[in-house]
Design a protein around this motif. Structure first.
Motif, PDB file in Angstrom:
ATOM      1  N   LEU A 123       4.533  10.345   2.577  1.00  0.00           N
ATOM      2  CA  LEU A 123       5.631   9.420   2.318  1.00  0.00           C
ATOM      3  C   LEU A 123       5.580   8.245   3.294  1.00  0.00           C
ATOM      4  CD1 LEU A 123       8.197   8.744   0.751  1.00  0.00           C
ATOM      5  CD2 LEU A 123       9.486  10.140   2.387  1.00  0.00           C
ATOM      6  N   TRP A 124       5.206   8.499   4.532  1.00  0.00           N
ATOM      7  CA  TRP A 124       5.090   7.422   5.517  1.00  0.00           C
ATOM      8  C   TRP A 124       3.996   6.438   5.112  1.00  0.00           C
ATOM      9  CZ3 TRP A 124       1.685   5.087   8.802  1.00  0.00           C
ATOM     10  CH2 TRP A 124       2.226   4.333   9.847  1.00  0.00           C
ATOM     11  N   TRP A 125       2.842   6.955   4.703  1.00  0.00           N
ATOM     12  CA  TRP A 125       1.743   6.080   4.293  1.00  0.00           C
ATOM     13  C   TRP A 125       2.096   5.309   3.020  1.00  0.00           C
ATOM     14  CZ3 TRP A 125      -2.184   4.682   7.211  1.00  0.00           C
ATOM     15  CH2 TRP A 125      -2.573   5.501   8.263  1.00  0.00           C
ATOM     16  N   GLY A 126       2.709   5.996   2.056  1.00  0.00           N
ATOM     17  CA  GLY A 126       3.106   5.301   0.831  1.00  0.00           C
ATOM     18  C   GLY A 126       4.125   4.212   1.099  1.00  0.00           C
ATOM     19  N   LEU A 127       5.034   4.472   2.024  1.00  0.00           N
ATOM     20  CA  LEU A 127       6.030   3.468   2.382  1.00  0.00           C
ATOM     21  C   LEU A 127       5.381   2.267   3.056  1.00  0.00           C
ATOM     22  CD1 LEU A 127       9.039   2.701   2.562  1.00  0.00           C
ATOM     23  CD2 LEU A 127       9.074   3.849   4.793  1.00  0.00           C
ATOM     24  N   GLN A 128       4.384   2.488   3.891  1.00  0.00           N
ATOM     25  CA  GLN A 128       3.705   1.379   4.561  1.00  0.00           C
ATOM     26  C   GLN A 128       2.947   0.502   3.568  1.00  0.00           C
ATOM     27  OE1 GLN A 128       4.379   0.763   7.790  1.00  0.00           O
ATOM     28  NE2 GLN A 128       5.701   2.555   7.546  1.00  0.00           N
ATOM     29  N   PHE A 129       2.256   1.120   2.628  1.00  0.00           N
ATOM     30  CA  PHE A 129       1.537   0.337   1.622  1.00  0.00           C
ATOM     31  C   PHE A 129       2.500  -0.444   0.736  1.00  0.00           C
ATOM     32  CE2 PHE A 129      -1.951   3.460   2.393  1.00  0.00           C
ATOM     33  CZ  PHE A 129      -2.947   2.547   2.698  1.00  0.00           C
ATOM     34  N   ALA A 130       3.594   0.191   0.331  1.00  0.00           N
ATOM     35  CA  ALA A 130       4.575  -0.509  -0.510  1.00  0.00           C
ATOM     36  C   ALA A 130       5.238  -1.639   0.266  1.00  0.00           C
ATOM     37  CB  ALA A 130       5.621   0.485  -1.009  1.00  0.00           C
ATOM     38  N   SER A 131       5.565  -1.398   1.533  1.00  0.00           N
ATOM     39  CA  SER A 131       6.192  -2.434   2.351  1.00  0.00           C
ATOM     40  C   SER A 131       5.262  -3.620   2.578  1.00  0.00           C
ATOM     41  CB  SER A 131       6.629  -1.836   3.690  1.00  0.00           C
ATOM     42  OG  SER A 131       7.174  -2.821   4.532  1.00  0.00           O
ATOM     43  N   ALA A 132       3.980  -3.330   2.859  1.00  0.00           N
ATOM     44  CA  ALA A 132       3.019  -4.422   3.075  1.00  0.00           C
ATOM     45  C   ALA A 132       2.819  -5.239   1.808  1.00  0.00           C
ATOM     46  CB  ALA A 132       1.692  -3.849   3.558  1.00  0.00           C
ATOM     47  N   ALA A 133       2.746  -4.555   0.645  1.00  0.00           N
ATOM     48  CA  ALA A 133       2.545  -5.271  -0.616  1.00  0.00           C
ATOM     49  C   ALA A 133       3.753  -6.149  -0.943  1.00  0.00           C
ATOM     50  CB  ALA A 133       2.293  -4.276  -1.743  1.00  0.00           C
ATOM     51  N   MET A 134       4.952  -5.614  -0.797  1.00  0.00           N
ATOM     52  CA  MET A 134       6.152  -6.392  -1.114  1.00  0.00           C
ATOM     53  C   MET A 134       6.346  -7.543  -0.131  1.00  0.00           C
ATOM     54  SD  MET A 134       9.048  -3.702  -2.456  1.00  0.00           S
ATOM     55  CE  MET A 134       9.009  -2.720  -0.960  1.00  0.00           C
ATOM     56  N   MET A 135       6.068  -7.290   1.139  1.00  0.00           N
ATOM     57  CA  MET A 135       6.216  -8.359   2.121  1.00  0.00           C
ATOM     58  C   MET A 135       5.236  -9.491   1.859  1.00  0.00           C
ATOM     59  SD  MET A 135       6.133  -8.123   6.303  1.00  0.00           S
ATOM     60  CE  MET A 135       7.333  -6.793   6.309  1.00  0.00           C
ATOM     61  N   THR A 136       4.009  -9.123   1.465  1.00  0.00           N
ATOM     62  CA  THR A 136       3.009 -10.156   1.164  1.00  0.00           C
ATOM     63  C   THR A 136       3.402 -10.955  -0.070  1.00  0.00           C
ATOM     64  OG1 THR A 136       1.265  -8.795   2.143  1.00  0.00           O
ATOM     65  CG2 THR A 136       0.585 -10.558   0.654  1.00  0.00           C
ATOM     66  N   PHE A 137       3.779 -10.262  -1.139  1.00  0.00           N
ATOM     67  CA  PHE A 137       4.118 -10.939  -2.393  1.00  0.00           C
ATOM     68  C   PHE A 137       5.344 -11.821  -2.232  1.00  0.00           C
ATOM     69  CE2 PHE A 137       6.586 -10.956  -6.355  1.00  0.00           C
ATOM     70  CZ  PHE A 137       5.696 -11.608  -7.192  1.00  0.00           C
ATOM     71  N   LEU A 138       6.421 -11.262  -1.679  1.00  0.00           N
ATOM     72  CA  LEU A 138       7.650 -12.037  -1.525  1.00  0.00           C
ATOM     73  C   LEU A 138       7.490 -13.153  -0.501  1.00  0.00           C
ATOM     74  CD1 LEU A 138      10.297  -9.162  -1.592  1.00  0.00           C
ATOM     75  CD2 LEU A 138       9.705 -10.733  -3.431  1.00  0.00           C
ATOM     76  N   GLY A 139       6.718 -12.902   0.565  1.00  0.00           N
ATOM     77  CA  GLY A 139       6.494 -13.950   1.557  1.00  0.00           C
ATOM     78  C   GLY A 139       5.718 -15.123   0.993  1.00  0.00           C
ATOM     79  N   MET A 140       4.676 -14.845   0.204  1.00  0.00           N
ATOM     80  CA  MET A 140       3.906 -15.928  -0.417  1.00  0.00           C
ATOM     81  C   MET A 140       4.761 -16.681  -1.422  1.00  0.00           C
ATOM     82  SD  MET A 140       0.155 -14.180  -0.998  1.00  0.00           S
ATOM     83  CE  MET A 140      -0.461 -15.703  -1.734  1.00  0.00           C
ATOM     84  N   TRP A 141       5.575 -15.959  -2.185  1.00  0.00           N
ATOM     85  CA  TRP A 141       6.441 -16.629  -3.168  1.00  0.00           C
ATOM     86  C   TRP A 141       7.451 -17.530  -2.475  1.00  0.00           C
ATOM     87  CZ3 TRP A 141      11.791 -16.125  -3.834  1.00  0.00           C
ATOM     88  CH2 TRP A 141      12.300 -16.750  -4.968  1.00  0.00           C
ATOM     89  N   ALA A 142       8.068 -17.048  -1.405  1.00  0.00           N
ATOM     90  CA  ALA A 142       9.063 -17.856  -0.693  1.00  0.00           C
ATOM     91  C   ALA A 142       8.432 -19.078  -0.045  1.00  0.00           C
ATOM     92  CB  ALA A 142       9.771 -17.002   0.360  1.00  0.00           C
ATOM     93  N   CYS A 143       7.258 -18.911   0.557  1.00  0.00           N
ATOM     94  CA  CYS A 143       6.591 -20.047   1.207  1.00  0.00           C
ATOM     95  C   CYS A 143       6.096 -21.064   0.181  1.00  0.00           C
ATOM     96  CB  CYS A 143       5.434 -19.546   2.069  1.00  0.00           C
ATOM     97  SG  CYS A 143       5.945 -18.591   3.528  1.00  0.00           S
ATOM     98  N   GLN A 144       5.570 -20.596  -0.944  1.00  0.00           N
ATOM     99  CA  GLN A 144       5.144 -21.527  -1.990  1.00  0.00           C
ATOM    100  C   GLN A 144       6.326 -22.288  -2.566  1.00  0.00           C
ATOM    101  OE1 GLN A 144       2.971 -19.228  -4.846  1.00  0.00           O
ATOM    102  NE2 GLN A 144       1.122 -19.097  -3.581  1.00  0.00           N
TER     103      GLN A 144
END
Length: 205
Positions: A123-144
């Motif tokens: 669960l810890w590893w799955g949470l880290q992968f999901a958090s990294a993916a969402m942070m990357t996607f939402l961060g790129m969308w907000a910056c663009q």
């Protein structure tokens, strides 16, 4: 003599090494500060004792306990809030993946050093992968979205100045046209008087 090629100006001034390190430190501190506040608030509401193991440990993040699922939701909420930190400190869409992955990689190192063991909870590893993916996607969308905003020069003041200048030019044109008409009328009256004087002179002769 051989001349050394200078690197492009952007690579020297855009992201110097010290600036990169400073941004990473600020993002990591903001990431942990926000997570600590959220976890502290959650434990107070839930009535559980707070400890740093909930922030830097991985044992409590389990799927068979209520506090484990609450911690998972808190870390996901921390991911959404951290997007604002990326927007403030990074503000470049092409650099967001590097900083987002660096945050989670440093979190892995911190957790491993704190617990003296590599996380083995799925669960810890799955949470880290999901958090990294969402942070990357939402961060790129907000910056663009921020990069594509139109740049305003003067706002409404510029439009009013343009309107006043156009009105002033139109007024000058009208004044020039009326002045030209007045001069034309005066010239025609003078020519008519000269013709009358010539005619009277001829009759007198």
């Amino acid at each position: 003599m051989s001349t050394r090629r200078r690197p492009p100006a952007g690579s020297r001034t855009e992201l110097p090494p010290l600036k990169i390190v400073r941004k990473i430190v600020l993002l990591q501190l903001a990431y942990y500060a926000c997570a600590t506040v959220l976890i502290l608030f959650t434990t107070v509401v839930y009535g559980a004792p707070f400890s740093l193991d909930l922030v830097f440990g991985w044992d409590s993040l389990r799927g068979d306990t209520t506090i484990g699922w609450m911690l998972g939701l808190v870390w996901l909420l921390n991911c959404f809030i951290s997007v604002m930190f990326l927007l403030v400190f990074v503000s470049r869409s092409k650099l967001v993946p590097d900083f987002a992955l660096t945050i989670h990689f440093l979190h892995l190192i911190t957790t491993t050093l704190y617990t003296h063991s590599l996380p083995s909870n799925l669960l810890w590893w799955g949470l880290q992968f999901a958090s990294a993916a969402m942070m990357t996607f939402l961060g790129m969308w907000a910056c663009q979205r921020r990069e594509l905003e139109p740049i305003k020069f003067g706002g409404h003041g510029g439009s009013t100045q343009a309107g006043s200048s156009s009105q002033a030019s139109a007024g000058d044109g009208q004044q020039e046209s009326s002045f030209g008409r007045g001069r034309g009328r005066e010239r025609s009256l003078q020519e008519y008087e000269m013709d009358d004087m010539k005619r009277t002179g001829e009759h007198a002769v």
